[in-house]
Design an enzyme around this catalytic site. Structure first.
Site, PDB file in Angstrom:
ATOM      1  N   ARG A  56       0.828  -1.222   0.000  1.00 34.99           N
ATOM      2  CA  ARG A  56       0.000   0.000   0.000  1.00 34.99           C
ATOM      3  C   ARG A  56       0.857   1.264   0.000  1.00 34.99           C
ATOM      4  O   ARG A  56       0.420   2.314  -0.446  1.00 34.99           O
ATOM      5  CB  ARG A  56      -0.960  -0.004   1.185  1.00 34.99           C
ATOM      6  CG  ARG A  56      -0.301  -0.045   2.540  1.00 34.99           C
ATOM      7  CD  ARG A  56      -1.334   0.032   3.644  1.00 34.99           C
ATOM      8  NE  ARG A  56      -0.826  -0.490   4.894  1.00 34.99           N
ATOM      9  CZ  ARG A  56      -1.508  -0.453   6.020  1.00 34.99           C
ATOM     10  NH1 ARG A  56      -2.721   0.071   6.046  1.00 34.99           N
ATOM     11  NH2 ARG A  56      -0.999  -0.947   7.126  1.00 34.99           N
ATOM     12  N   TYR A 216     -10.284  -9.666  14.254  1.00 31.90           N
ATOM     13  CA  TYR A 216      -9.393 -10.357  13.308  1.00 31.90           C
ATOM     14  C   TYR A 216      -9.933 -11.765  13.017  1.00 31.90           C
ATOM     15  O   TYR A 216      -9.978 -12.203  11.862  1.00 31.90           O
ATOM     16  CB  TYR A 216      -8.005 -10.419  13.944  1.00 31.90           C
ATOM     17  CG  TYR A 216      -6.957 -11.206  13.196  1.00 31.90           C
ATOM     18  CD1 TYR A 216      -6.164 -10.601  12.220  1.00 31.90           C
ATOM     19  CD2 TYR A 216      -6.713 -12.547  13.499  1.00 31.90           C
ATOM     20  CE1 TYR A 216      -5.180 -11.315  11.554  1.00 31.90           C
ATOM     21  CE2 TYR A 216      -5.728 -13.268  12.850  1.00 31.90           C
ATOM     22  CZ  TYR A 216      -4.962 -12.652  11.871  1.00 31.90           C
ATOM     23  OH  TYR A 216      -3.982 -13.374  11.227  1.00 31.90           O
ATOM     24  N   LYS A 220     -11.160 -13.456   9.401  1.00 30.12           N
ATOM     25  CA  LYS A 220     -10.612 -14.679   8.799  1.00 30.12           C
ATOM     26  C   LYS A 220     -11.699 -15.760   8.673  1.00 30.12           C
ATOM     27  O   LYS A 220     -11.669 -16.559   7.733  1.00 30.12           O
ATOM     28  CB  LYS A 220      -9.425 -15.188   9.631  1.00 30.12           C
ATOM     29  CG  LYS A 220      -8.234 -14.225   9.678  1.00 30.12           C
ATOM     30  CD  LYS A 220      -7.562 -14.038   8.331  1.00 30.12           C
ATOM     31  CE  LYS A 220      -6.245 -13.265   8.451  1.00 30.12           C
ATOM     32  NZ  LYS A 220      -5.580 -13.058   7.169  1.00 30.12           N
TER      33      LYS A 220
END
Ligand code: NDP
Length: 297
Positions: A56, A216, A220
């Site tokens: 990025r 998180y 996932k």
């Protein structure tokens, strides 16, 4: 039903002897200026693929690619890509199309977590979900028309985590939704929205979401579910979609803690991404390190 883990062996022939790829085989790795992504780019380049290192931050990405070229790996190319920004994805996809005309391997590796190892704040839940789940999904969908679907089989390897395994979900309704054989992409997004709403309401702790690194883990969990749906969508075609948990690896995400190095994790990841076409499964979750395991997503 929880899917059963079965032992998976890498004792098969060394990578070099099962080589199906060539210099024209193009692999794209996201979030590759450091950590596991960087190590994967290095390994792919050492093995002779053309590799697109994306990051990025232009400066960090260029520096990373340059350092590999200086190590004698001229086949590493850099392109900026922020997976959380649709405009950046669009720019990247047209650059890839113009520069290489397509791709053979995509590794969705970029991800964030804002927690220390023993913390569980959801302050940045939106960014975590937007990067780890929607970023990987939007990039994948945008790149689908560029996969070559050659006889060597195009591959997507999503770097996931065992923290997002179904057995971490304690709410039976959410579990039932995600485990349904007819699960749709819309239903996955509904589950994700439910989580973000519970974060807004301040009720997320009592609702049966995964207990460790909750935001998180949900990102996932959604990535795994999406990978399963996608694998089903492309069943029987020349595109394989699998997930890989690299295990507790010494990177910035873990503040340098872990049982092994990014290079070791990347060695296993590269083996999975480069499995010979006739040994390449789809819709599988690979657990690296410890005993190697694979189970149905
Ligand atoms: P790192 O923090 O070292 O690397 C993460 C990479 O993702 C960095 O290059 C980071 O860039 C990049 N990134 C973050 N946000 C974006 C974005 N919006 N767009 C593009 N790139 C972005 O972590 P790891 O190497 O450990 O993580 C790699 C993968 O492995 C992740 O998917 C992670 O979830 C997974 N994983 C890691 C484990 C571990 O123990 N380390 C265990 C299980 C899974 P920048 O430098 O700009 O921040």
């Amino acid at each position: 039903m929880e899917s059963k883990e079965v032992e998976f062996s890498f004792s098969s022939p060394p990578l070099s002897s099962t080589r199906w790829w060539c210099r024209d085989t193009v692999a794209v790795v996201t979030g590759a200026n450091k950590g596991i992504g960087f190590a994967l780019v290095k390994r792919f380049a050492e093995l002779g693929l053309t590799v697109v290192l994306t990051a990025r931050d232009v400066e960090r990405g260029n520096k990373a690619a340059e350092s590999l070229r200086e190590q004698g790996l001229p086949n590493v190319h850099f392109s900026p890509l922020d997976v959380s920004k649709p405009a950046s994805i669009q720019t990247f996809v047209s650059w890839l199309d113009t520069t290489f005309g397509g791709l053979d391997i995509l590794v969705n590796n970029a991800a964030v977590s804002f927690n220390e190892i023993d913390e569980n704040s959801v302050e940045y839940a939106e960014t975590v979900i937007k990067t780890n789940f929607y970023g990987a999904k939007l990039l994948t969908e945008s790149l689908l028309p560029l996969f070559r679907f050659s006889t060597s089989i195009s591959r997507i390897l999503n770097i996931s985590s065992r923290l997002g395994s179904m057995n971490k979900v304690r709410d039976l309704n959410i579990k039932a939704t995600l485990q349904n054989e007819r699960l749709s992409e819309e239903q996955i997004e509904e589950v994700v929205n439910l989580f973000l709403q519970s974060v807004k309401n301040g009720t997320w702790q009592s609702e049966g979401w995964p207990e460790i690194w909750t935001d998180y883990s949900v990102s996932k969990l959604a990535l795994n579910a999406y990978s399963r749906v996608l694998a089903k969508r492309f069943q029987g075609s020349r595109l394989s979609i699998n997930c890989f948990c690299p295990g507790f690896t010494q990177t910035s995400m873990t503040r340098g803690q872990g049982t092994h190095t990014p290079d070791e994790a990347a060695e296993v990841g590269a083996r999975l991404a480069l499995l010979p076409p006739d040994h390449l499964p789809t819709g599988q979750f690979f657990l690296g390190f410890g005993p190697y395991n694979k189970s149905k997503l």
